[in-house]
Design an enzyme around this catalytic site. Structure first.
Site, mmCIF file in Angstrom:
data_model
loop_
_atom_site.group_PDB
_atom_site.id
_atom_site.type_symbol
_atom_site.label_atom_id
_atom_site.label_comp_id
_atom_site.label_asym_id
_atom_site.label_seq_id
_atom_site.Cartn_x
_atom_site.Cartn_y
_atom_site.Cartn_z
ATOM 1 N N ASP A 188 -23.556 -3.980 -14.014
ATOM 2 C CA ASP A 188 -25.020 -3.889 -13.987
ATOM 3 C C ASP A 188 -25.552 -2.872 -14.996
ATOM 4 O O ASP A 188 -24.827 -1.981 -15.452
ATOM 5 C CB ASP A 188 -25.492 -3.472 -12.594
ATOM 6 C CG ASP A 188 -25.406 -4.604 -11.583
ATOM 7 O OD1 ASP A 188 -24.844 -5.656 -11.917
ATOM 8 O OD2 ASP A 188 -25.899 -4.415 -10.455
ATOM 9 N N HIS A 190 -20.408 -0.745 -13.287
ATOM 10 C CA HIS A 190 -21.443 -0.377 -14.261
ATOM 11 C C HIS A 190 -20.802 -0.005 -15.599
ATOM 12 O O HIS A 190 -19.891 0.837 -15.621
ATOM 13 C CB HIS A 190 -22.287 0.796 -13.746
ATOM 14 C CG HIS A 190 -22.997 0.489 -12.463
ATOM 15 N ND1 HIS A 190 -22.379 0.617 -11.238
ATOM 16 C CD2 HIS A 190 -24.259 0.041 -12.219
ATOM 17 C CE1 HIS A 190 -23.233 0.265 -10.280
ATOM 18 N NE2 HIS A 190 -24.365 -0.097 -10.848
#
Length: 278
Positions: A62, A206
């Protein structure tokens, strides 16, 4: 006199004969025949992984493209694996080359809004703006639109689902985490992912967390040793059949542990993907 003349002729002709023997001879057969053209060598296309027959897992990232995304892409390329990147429009704008490389190298890309707001707190107009703005920027940078949506923090409501339906995109959440944003520790990230690994698992990570990128080679080796094929979400069982506005993995929206896997939105806990050079 006749004998002397014969010897002289022999001396003149001998070198000529020897030199001629060293030259390539052209015959009627070879003169009219062109040399064969070497066949062009092409790299065979990789055979798609069939996750109905083998054990697959999807690592998803993300808030990118993060500043370390190029190193992460190098790792996935080396280990012949695929990932899924949920991109923020603001960072695609600042790092378009990274986003383009993701598409070129065959990874999935999804829409993670433009500026990472809590979508449930926005008006329908603002929700639509966050998503469509990102669609347009990604298309401009990569030549391809994102095909799925992951709402920031995994938060959505009926309005978000309705807009996703309008845009023709499923909502992709996750069923396992890494807590990389919280620990920022290589061993902790490694252990958390392996603890949550399962067939058709969708793991939240991430690409702006340096420790995630650093531990990735070790993690991919460990997953492969356990028999996993690391693939993009679209390759998982049932993913392609998910309709616009529906949630994948099925039932993930009911997972009460889901919020704990995602950044809370507290500035002390969550540092969004920093701009280049910071």
């Amino acid at each position: 006199m006749l004998l002397a003349t014969s010897c002289a002729l022999a001396m003149i002709s001998a070198p000529t004969t020897a030199w001629s023997a060293e030259q390539p001879r052209t015959t009627a057969t070879t003169a009219g025949k062109a040399k064969p053209t070497p066949k062009a060598t092409t790299t065979p296309k990789p055979v798609p992984v069939d996750c109905t027959k083998v054990k697959c897992i999807a690592l998803t990232f993300d808030d990118g493209p993060g500043k370390y995304a190029d190193k992460l892409l190098d790792t996935f390329k080396k280990y012949k694996s695929k990932a899924t990147f949920f991109l923020e429009g603001q960072y695609v704008k600042s790092r378009p080359a990274f986003a383009k490389r993701m598409v070129t190298e065959g990874h999935d890309i999804g829409n993670h809004s433009y500026s990472h707001p809590h979508l449930r707190e926005l008006s329908e107009e603002k929700i639509r703006e966050e998503l469509t703005k990102t669609q347009d920027i990604v298309k401009k940078s990569t030549g391809k639109y994102p095909t799925t949506i992951r709402p920031p923090y995994g938060e959505f409501d009926e309005r978000v689902a309705a807009i996703a339906t309008e845009m023709g995109m499923p909502i992709v959440l996750w069923n396992g985490g890494s807590r990389d944003w919280a620990t920022k520790n290589e061993k902790a990230i490694y252990d958390e992912v392996l603890k949550n690994a399962k067939r058709d698992g969708v793991i939240l990570m991430h690409d702006w967390v340096a420790q995630t990128v650093t531990v990735m080679p070790k993690l991919l080796v460990a997953l492969q040793k356990q028999g996993y094929h690391v693939v993009a979400v679209s390759s998982l069982r049932g993913a392609k059949a998910t309709k616009a506005g529906d949630v994948y993995p099925v039932g993930s929206e009911k997972d009460t542990d889901l919020p704990s896997e995602s950044p809370t939105g507290d500035p002390d806990d969550f540092a969004q993907s920093p701009p280049d050079g910071s």
